[in-house]
Design a protein around this motif. Structure first.
Motif, PDB file in Angstrom:
ATOM      1  N   LEU A   1       2.211  -1.314 -11.191  1.00 19.02           N
ATOM      2  CA  LEU A   1       1.834  -0.094 -11.904  1.00 19.02           C
ATOM      3  C   LEU A   1       0.706   0.556 -11.112  1.00 19.02           C
ATOM      4  O   LEU A   1      -0.276  -0.095 -10.794  1.00 19.02           O
ATOM      5  N   CYS A   2       0.872   1.826 -10.781  1.00 19.15           N
ATOM      6  CA  CYS A   2      -0.144   2.538 -10.015  1.00 19.15           C
ATOM      7  C   CYS A   2      -0.261   3.980 -10.503  1.00 19.15           C
ATOM      8  O   CYS A   2       0.734   4.706 -10.534  1.00 19.15           O
ATOM      9  N   ALA A   3      -1.466   4.375 -10.911  1.00 14.50           N
ATOM     10  CA  ALA A   3      -1.726   5.784 -11.225  1.00 14.50           C
ATOM     11  C   ALA A   3      -1.877   6.483  -9.883  1.00 14.50           C
ATOM     12  O   ALA A   3      -2.914   6.386  -9.242  1.00 14.50           O
ATOM     13  N   ASN A   4      -0.812   7.144  -9.446  1.00 12.86           N
ATOM     14  CA  ASN A   4      -0.809   7.646  -8.073  1.00 12.86           C
ATOM     15  C   ASN A   4      -0.780   9.164  -7.929  1.00 12.86           C
ATOM     16  O   ASN A   4      -0.817   9.660  -6.820  1.00 12.86           O
ATOM     17  N   ARG A   5      -0.722   9.900  -9.035  1.00 11.89           N
ATOM     18  CA  ARG A   5      -0.667  11.361  -8.912  1.00 11.89           C
ATOM     19  C   ARG A   5      -1.469  12.009 -10.039  1.00 11.89           C
ATOM     20  O   ARG A   5      -1.344  11.636 -11.201  1.00 11.89           O
ATOM     21  N   LEU A   6      -2.286  12.978  -9.666  1.00 12.96           N
ATOM     22  CA  LEU A   6      -3.088  13.728 -10.622  1.00 12.96           C
ATOM     23  C   LEU A   6      -2.805  15.209 -10.411  1.00 12.96           C
ATOM     24  O   LEU A   6      -2.894  15.707  -9.285  1.00 12.96           O
ATOM     25  N   CYS A   7      -2.446  15.894 -11.474  1.00 12.91           N
ATOM     26  CA  CYS A   7      -2.091  17.322 -11.385  1.00 12.91           C
ATOM     27  C   CYS A   7      -2.874  18.107 -12.438  1.00 12.91           C
ATOM     28  O   CYS A   7      -3.016  17.655 -13.569  1.00 12.91           O
ATOM     29  N   PHE A   8      -3.349  19.276 -12.033  1.00 16.62           N
ATOM     30  CA  PHE A   8      -4.029  20.152 -12.985  1.00 16.62           C
ATOM     31  C   PHE A   8      -4.112  21.560 -12.416  1.00 16.62           C
ATOM     32  O   PHE A   8      -3.881  21.792 -11.239  1.00 16.62           O
TER      33      PHE A   8
ATOM     34  N   GLU B   1      -2.275  13.068  -4.567  1.00 20.75           N
ATOM     35  CA  GLU B   1      -1.355  11.936  -4.616  1.00 20.75           C
ATOM     36  C   GLU B   1      -1.740  10.874  -3.593  1.00 20.75           C
ATOM     37  O   GLU B   1      -2.211  11.201  -2.502  1.00 20.75           O
ATOM     38  N   ILE B   2      -1.554   9.615  -3.984  1.00 23.52           N
ATOM     39  CA  ILE B   2      -1.756   8.499  -3.067  1.00 23.52           C
ATOM     40  C   ILE B   2      -0.445   7.716  -2.972  1.00 23.52           C
ATOM     41  O   ILE B   2       0.419   7.825  -3.842  1.00 23.52           O
ATOM     42  N   THR B   3      -0.309   6.937  -1.930  1.00 23.82           N
ATOM     43  CA  THR B   3       0.832   6.037  -1.793  1.00 23.82           C
ATOM     44  C   THR B   3       0.410   4.680  -2.346  1.00 23.82           C
ATOM     45  O   THR B   3      -0.595   4.121  -1.894  1.00 23.82           O
ATOM     46  N   PRO B   4       1.156   4.153  -3.322  1.00 20.67           N
ATOM     47  CA  PRO B   4       0.788   2.846  -3.879  1.00 20.67           C
ATOM     48  C   PRO B   4       0.789   1.774  -2.793  1.00 20.67           C
ATOM     49  O   PRO B   4       1.682   1.730  -1.947  1.00 20.67           O
ATOM     50  N   GLU B   5      -0.216   0.898  -2.813  1.00 23.36           N
ATOM     51  CA  GLU B   5      -0.325  -0.149  -1.812  1.00 23.36           C
ATOM     52  C   GLU B   5       0.439  -1.414  -2.178  1.00 23.36           C
ATOM     53  O   GLU B   5       0.773  -2.203  -1.314  1.00 23.36           O
ATOM     54  N   ASN B   6       0.709  -1.624  -3.456  1.00 19.88           N
ATOM     55  CA  ASN B   6       1.421  -2.820  -3.909  1.00 19.88           C
ATOM     56  C   ASN B   6       2.795  -2.871  -3.236  1.00 19.88           C
ATOM     57  O   ASN B   6       3.560  -1.917  -3.308  1.00 19.88           O
ATOM     58  N   PRO B   7       3.154  -3.977  -2.581  1.00 18.93           N
ATOM     59  CA  PRO B   7       4.459  -4.088  -1.916  1.00 18.93           C
ATOM     60  C   PRO B   7       5.643  -3.927  -2.872  1.00 18.93           C
ATOM     61  O   PRO B   7       6.752  -3.633  -2.433  1.00 18.93           O
ATOM     62  N   ALA B   8       5.411  -4.072  -4.165  1.00 18.78           N
ATOM     63  CA  ALA B   8       6.492  -3.913  -5.141  1.00 18.78           C
ATOM     64  C   ALA B   8       7.115  -2.520  -5.065  1.00 18.78           C
ATOM     65  O   ALA B   8       8.284  -2.338  -5.373  1.00 18.78           O
ATOM     66  N   PHE B   9       6.347  -1.529  -4.624  1.00 17.35           N
ATOM     67  CA  PHE B   9       6.852  -0.163  -4.570  1.00 17.35           C
ATOM     68  C   PHE B   9       7.735   0.085  -3.352  1.00 17.35           C
ATOM     69  O   PHE B   9       8.321   1.146  -3.217  1.00 17.35           O
ATOM     70  N   ARG B  10       7.822  -0.899  -2.470  1.00 13.33           N
ATOM     71  CA  ARG B  10       8.699  -0.795  -1.304  1.00 13.33           C
ATOM     72  C   ARG B  10       9.852  -1.783  -1.385  1.00 13.33           C
ATOM     73  O   ARG B  10      10.538  -2.035  -0.406  1.00 13.33           O
ATOM     74  N   LEU B  11      10.096  -2.351  -2.563  1.00 13.09           N
ATOM     75  CA  LEU B  11      11.130  -3.361  -2.732  1.00 13.09           C
ATOM     76  C   LEU B  11      12.526  -2.864  -2.411  1.00 13.09           C
ATOM     77  O   LEU B  11      13.330  -3.599  -1.861  1.00 13.09           O
ATOM     78  N   GLU B  12      12.816  -1.614  -2.776  1.00 13.98           N
ATOM     79  CA  GLU B  12      14.171  -1.099  -2.572  1.00 13.98           C
ATOM     80  C   GLU B  12      14.589  -1.167  -1.119  1.00 13.98           C
ATOM     81  O   GLU B  12      15.763  -1.323  -0.810  1.00 13.98           O
ATOM     82  N   GLU B  13      13.626  -1.103  -0.210  1.00 11.38           N
ATOM     83  CA  GLU B  13      13.937  -1.208   1.210  1.00 11.38           C
ATOM     84  C   GLU B  13      14.461  -2.597   1.548  1.00 11.38           C
ATOM     85  O   GLU B  13      15.296  -2.760   2.428  1.00 11.38           O
TER      86      GLU B  13
END
Length: 159
Positions: free
Chosen positions: A125-132, A144-156
Protein backbone atom coordinates in the motif's frame (compact mmCIF):
# COMPACT_ATOMS: atom_id res chain seq x y z
CA UNK A 1 -11.75 18.65 -12.54
CA UNK A 2 -10.40 18.48 -9.02
CA UNK A 3 -12.56 20.30 -6.48
CA UNK A 4 -10.69 19.12 -3.38
CA UNK A 5 -7.44 17.49 -2.33
CA UNK A 6 -7.29 13.90 -3.54
CA UNK A 7 -4.76 11.41 -2.20
CA UNK A 8 -4.53 8.26 -4.33
CA UNK A 9 -3.13 5.02 -2.94
CA UNK A 10 -1.76 2.23 -5.10
CA UNK A 11 -2.42 -1.21 -3.61
CA UNK A 12 -1.84 -4.86 -4.55
CA UNK A 13 -4.61 -7.24 -3.42
CA UNK A 14 -5.57 -10.85 -3.89
CA UNK A 15 -8.95 -11.57 -5.50
CA UNK A 16 -10.95 -9.57 -8.03
CA UNK A 17 -13.10 -6.59 -6.98
CA UNK A 18 -16.79 -6.72 -7.85
CA UNK A 19 -17.68 -3.08 -7.12
CA UNK A 20 -15.93 0.25 -7.44
CA UNK A 21 -17.13 1.77 -4.17
CA UNK A 22 -17.03 0.35 -0.65
CA UNK A 23 -19.19 2.23 1.77
CA UNK A 24 -20.73 1.27 5.08
CA UNK A 25 -21.29 2.35 8.62
CA UNK A 26 -18.35 0.40 9.96
CA UNK A 27 -15.78 0.52 12.73
CA UNK A 28 -12.86 -1.81 13.42
CA UNK A 29 -13.56 -4.46 16.07
CA UNK A 30 -11.65 -4.57 19.35
CA UNK A 31 -8.87 -6.77 17.95
CA UNK A 32 -8.74 -4.85 14.65
CA UNK A 33 -9.12 -8.07 12.70
CA UNK A 34 -12.40 -7.29 10.98
CA UNK A 35 -15.23 -4.84 10.79
CA UNK A 36 -18.40 -4.61 12.80
CA UNK A 37 -21.45 -2.73 11.61
CA UNK A 38 -22.94 -0.83 14.51
CA UNK A 39 -25.70 1.69 14.78
CA UNK A 40 -24.21 5.14 15.25
CA UNK A 41 -20.80 4.15 13.86
CA UNK A 42 -19.02 6.64 11.63
CA UNK A 43 -19.23 6.15 7.88
CA UNK A 44 -16.24 4.65 6.09
CA UNK A 45 -16.14 5.06 2.31
CA UNK A 46 -13.53 4.46 -0.38
CA UNK A 47 -13.44 4.18 -4.16
CA UNK A 48 -11.09 2.11 -6.26
CA UNK A 49 -10.22 1.28 -9.85
CA UNK A 50 -8.46 -1.84 -11.12
CA UNK A 51 -5.26 -0.85 -12.94
CA UNK A 52 -4.15 -4.37 -13.83
CA UNK A 53 -4.71 -7.97 -12.83
CA UNK A 54 -2.89 -11.23 -13.38
CA UNK A 55 -2.86 -14.85 -12.17
CA UNK A 56 -0.37 -16.23 -9.67
CA UNK A 57 0.02 -20.04 -9.74
CA UNK A 58 -0.10 -21.41 -6.19
CA UNK A 59 2.66 -23.74 -5.05
CA UNK A 60 1.00 -27.17 -4.54
CA UNK A 61 2.89 -28.16 -1.41
CA UNK A 62 2.06 -24.90 0.35
CA UNK A 63 -1.60 -24.36 -0.54
CA UNK A 64 -3.57 -22.52 2.09
CA UNK A 65 -6.14 -24.65 3.87
CA UNK A 66 -9.42 -24.69 2.01
CA UNK A 67 -7.89 -23.47 -1.25
CA UNK A 68 -9.10 -25.56 -4.17
CA UNK A 69 -7.81 -23.28 -6.89
CA UNK A 70 -4.48 -23.76 -8.60
CA UNK A 71 -4.00 -20.03 -9.05
CA UNK A 72 -5.15 -16.80 -7.46
CA UNK A 73 -5.94 -13.43 -9.03
CA UNK A 74 -3.70 -10.56 -7.98
CA UNK A 75 -4.91 -7.01 -8.71
CA UNK A 76 -3.22 -3.63 -8.77
CA UNK A 77 -5.71 -1.00 -7.55
CA UNK A 78 -5.83 2.78 -7.31
CA UNK A 79 -7.77 3.68 -4.16
CA UNK A 80 -9.13 7.00 -2.95
CA UNK A 81 -10.66 7.27 0.49
CA UNK A 82 -13.60 9.57 1.09
CA UNK A 83 -13.25 9.31 4.87
CA UNK A 84 -10.10 9.05 6.93
CA UNK A 85 -10.51 6.26 9.45
CA UNK A 86 -7.58 4.50 11.14
CA UNK A 87 -6.53 1.45 9.08
CA UNK A 88 -9.59 2.07 6.90
CA UNK A 89 -8.13 0.88 3.61
CA UNK A 90 -6.59 -2.27 5.05
CA UNK A 91 -9.62 -3.25 7.13
CA UNK A 92 -12.26 -2.33 4.56
CA UNK A 93 -10.59 -4.09 1.62
CA UNK A 94 -9.95 -7.20 3.72
CA UNK A 95 -13.57 -7.22 4.88
CA UNK A 96 -14.66 -7.00 1.21
CA UNK A 97 -12.57 -10.08 0.35
CA UNK A 98 -9.65 -8.10 -1.10
CA UNK A 99 -6.79 -8.55 1.38
CA UNK A 100 -3.64 -6.55 0.65
CA UNK A 101 -0.45 -8.47 -0.07
CA UNK A 102 2.02 -8.34 2.81
CA UNK A 103 -0.65 -7.44 5.38
CA UNK A 104 -0.15 -9.71 8.39
CA UNK A 105 -2.80 -7.99 10.53
CA UNK A 106 -5.76 -7.96 8.11
CA UNK A 107 -4.65 -10.57 5.56
CA UNK A 108 -6.16 -14.00 5.03
CA UNK A 109 -4.24 -17.27 5.07
CA UNK A 110 -4.33 -17.26 1.28
CA UNK A 111 -3.06 -13.66 0.95
CA UNK A 112 -0.30 -14.40 3.47
CA UNK A 113 0.67 -17.51 1.49
CA UNK A 114 0.75 -15.58 -1.80
CA UNK A 115 2.81 -12.85 -0.09
CA UNK A 116 5.35 -15.45 1.08
CA UNK A 117 5.52 -17.09 -2.35
CA UNK A 118 6.07 -13.73 -4.06
CA UNK A 119 8.51 -12.44 -1.45
CA UNK A 120 6.27 -9.54 -0.38
CA UNK A 121 7.44 -8.60 3.13
CA UNK A 122 5.69 -5.24 3.62
CA UNK A 123 2.10 -4.09 3.19
CA UNK A 124 1.64 -3.41 -0.55
CA UNK A 125 0.00 0.00 0.00
CA UNK A 126 1.50 3.33 -1.04
CA UNK A 127 0.01 6.83 -1.01
CA UNK A 128 1.67 7.79 -4.26
CA UNK A 129 -0.37 10.59 -5.84
CA UNK A 130 -1.65 13.92 -4.53
CA UNK A 131 -3.93 16.10 -6.65
CA UNK A 132 -5.47 19.49 -5.97
CA UNK A 133 -6.42 22.79 -7.58
CA UNK A 134 -3.86 25.54 -6.93
CA UNK A 135 -5.59 28.19 -4.79
CA UNK A 136 -4.08 31.18 -6.63
CA UNK A 137 -3.33 30.00 -10.18
CA UNK A 138 -6.50 27.87 -10.38
CA UNK A 139 -4.71 25.05 -12.23
CA UNK A 140 -4.81 21.35 -11.41
CA UNK A 141 -1.64 20.20 -9.65
CA UNK A 142 -0.57 16.55 -9.43
CA UNK A 143 2.42 15.21 -7.54
CA UNK A 144 3.35 11.56 -7.95
CA UNK A 145 6.00 9.14 -6.73
CA UNK A 146 6.87 5.63 -7.87
CA UNK A 147 6.22 3.11 -5.08
CA UNK A 148 9.45 1.50 -3.88
CA UNK A 149 7.88 -1.72 -2.55
CA UNK A 150 8.77 -4.56 -4.99
CA UNK A 151 5.15 -5.75 -4.74
CA UNK A 152 4.20 -3.02 -7.22
CA UNK A 153 6.44 -4.60 -9.87
CA UNK A 154 5.12 -8.14 -9.42
CA UNK A 155 3.25 -8.25 -12.71
CA UNK A 156 6.58 -8.12 -14.51
CA UNK A 157 7.63 -11.34 -12.77
CA UNK A 158 4.30 -13.21 -12.82
CA UNK A 159 2.85 -12.64 -16.28
Amino acid sequence: TISRVAKIHTIVVTSTPTAEILSAEEIPDSEKTGLIQEKGARKASLRYRVQNKWQHPLQDEKRASGSVSESVTVCLLDVEIDTGRFHQIRAQLSHAGLPILGDIKYGTELSKQVSRELGVRNVALCANRLCFRHPVKNVEMTFEITPENPAFRLEENIS
